[in-house]
Design a protein around this motif. Structure first.
Motif, mmCIF file in Angstrom:
data_model
loop_
_atom_site.group_PDB
_atom_site.id
_atom_site.type_symbol
_atom_site.label_atom_id
_atom_site.label_comp_id
_atom_site.label_asym_id
_atom_site.label_seq_id
_atom_site.Cartn_x
_atom_site.Cartn_y
_atom_site.Cartn_z
ATOM 1 N N MET A 130 42.806 29.509 57.751
ATOM 2 C CA MET A 130 42.410 30.240 58.943
ATOM 3 C C MET A 130 43.619 30.493 59.863
ATOM 4 O O MET A 130 43.776 31.576 60.397
ATOM 5 N N GLN A 131 44.421 29.459 60.028
ATOM 6 C CA GLN A 131 45.568 29.594 60.919
ATOM 7 C C GLN A 131 46.595 30.569 60.343
ATOM 8 O O GLN A 131 47.204 31.338 61.101
ATOM 9 N N THR A 132 46.750 30.582 59.038
ATOM 10 C CA THR A 132 47.698 31.502 58.415
ATOM 11 C C THR A 132 47.255 32.950 58.611
ATOM 12 O O THR A 132 48.076 33.824 58.901
ATOM 13 N N ALA A 133 45.961 33.193 58.480
ATOM 14 C CA ALA A 133 45.440 34.549 58.672
ATOM 15 C C ALA A 133 45.640 35.005 60.113
ATOM 16 O O ALA A 133 45.998 36.166 60.367
ATOM 17 N N LEU A 134 45.439 34.099 61.052
ATOM 18 C CA LEU A 134 45.648 34.452 62.455
ATOM 19 C C LEU A 134 47.123 34.689 62.766
ATOM 20 O O LEU A 134 47.458 35.545 63.590
ATOM 21 N N LEU A 135 48.006 33.937 62.116
ATOM 22 C CA LEU A 135 49.440 34.167 62.313
ATOM 23 C C LEU A 135 49.874 35.518 61.752
ATOM 24 O O LEU A 135 50.678 36.232 62.361
ATOM 25 N N VAL A 136 49.324 35.891 60.602
ATOM 26 C CA VAL A 136 49.633 37.201 60.025
ATOM 27 C C VAL A 136 49.109 38.302 60.938
ATOM 28 O O VAL A 136 49.790 39.311 61.183
ATOM 29 N N LEU A 137 47.890 38.123 61.477
ATOM 30 C CA LEU A 137 47.323 39.095 62.413
ATOM 31 C C LEU A 137 48.177 39.202 63.672
ATOM 32 O O LEU A 137 48.375 40.293 64.205
ATOM 33 N N GLU A 138 48.710 38.079 64.121
ATOM 34 C CA GLU A 138 49.580 38.071 65.311
ATOM 35 C C GLU A 138 50.840 38.913 65.082
ATOM 36 O O GLU A 138 51.252 39.688 65.941
ATOM 37 N N VAL A 139 51.435 38.770 63.905
ATOM 38 C CA VAL A 139 52.636 39.540 63.584
ATOM 39 C C VAL A 139 52.313 41.023 63.494
ATOM 40 O O VAL A 139 53.044 41.876 64.037
ATOM 41 N N ILE A 140 51.202 41.360 62.854
ATOM 42 C CA ILE A 140 50.809 42.772 62.721
ATOM 43 C C ILE A 140 50.527 43.383 64.086
ATOM 44 O O ILE A 140 50.960 44.500 64.389
ATOM 45 N N LEU A 141 49.819 42.652 64.947
ATOM 46 C CA LEU A 141 49.537 43.159 66.297
ATOM 47 C C LEU A 141 50.817 43.322 67.104
ATOM 48 O O LEU A 141 50.972 44.284 67.870
ATOM 49 N N GLY A 142 51.756 42.410 66.948
ATOM 50 C CA GLY A 142 53.039 42.527 67.647
ATOM 51 C C GLY A 142 53.800 43.765 67.221
ATOM 52 O O GLY A 142 54.368 44.475 68.054
ATOM 53 N N ILE A 143 53.800 44.047 65.931
ATOM 54 C CA ILE A 143 54.483 45.249 65.427
ATOM 55 C C ILE A 143 53.799 46.506 65.948
ATOM 56 O O ILE A 143 54.466 47.467 66.353
ATOM 57 N N ILE A 144 52.457 46.511 65.966
ATOM 58 C CA ILE A 144 51.714 47.672 66.481
ATOM 59 C C ILE A 144 52.043 47.913 67.951
ATOM 60 O O ILE A 144 52.244 49.053 68.379
ATOM 61 N N ILE A 145 52.129 46.844 68.738
ATOM 62 C CA ILE A 145 52.434 46.986 70.164
ATOM 63 C C ILE A 145 53.845 47.540 70.363
ATOM 64 O O ILE A 145 54.055 48.462 71.157
#
Length: 76
Positions: free
Chosen positions: A1-16
């Protein structure tokens, strides 16, 4: 779960970052304020459909999701 959230965090950061860098600069807004420009064009009447507004919405939604994801990661 934590790994998926970390990947989502990186993707959201790139989008921003990409959405902020794609937005046009507003340096000419101050000169238009001083000169009193009257822009009554098609795009000024339909501002809700322009590229700038869409990028602004993507940025705001991305930042909200990034903040929520950061809080969830912190609580786990």
């Amino acid at each position: 779960m934590q790994t998926a959230l970390l990947v989502l965090e990186v993707i959201l950061g790139i989008i921003i970052v990409v959405s902020v860098l794609m937005q046009p600069s507003k340096s000419d807004a101050l000169s238009g304020l001083i000169q009193g420009s009257n822009n009554d064009t098609f795009f000024s009447r339909n501002k809700s459909r322009t590229k700038e507004v869409m990028l602004e919405r993507v940025t705001v939604i991305g930042m909200l999701l990034f903040a929520i994801n950061t809080i969830v990661l912190n609580l786990i």
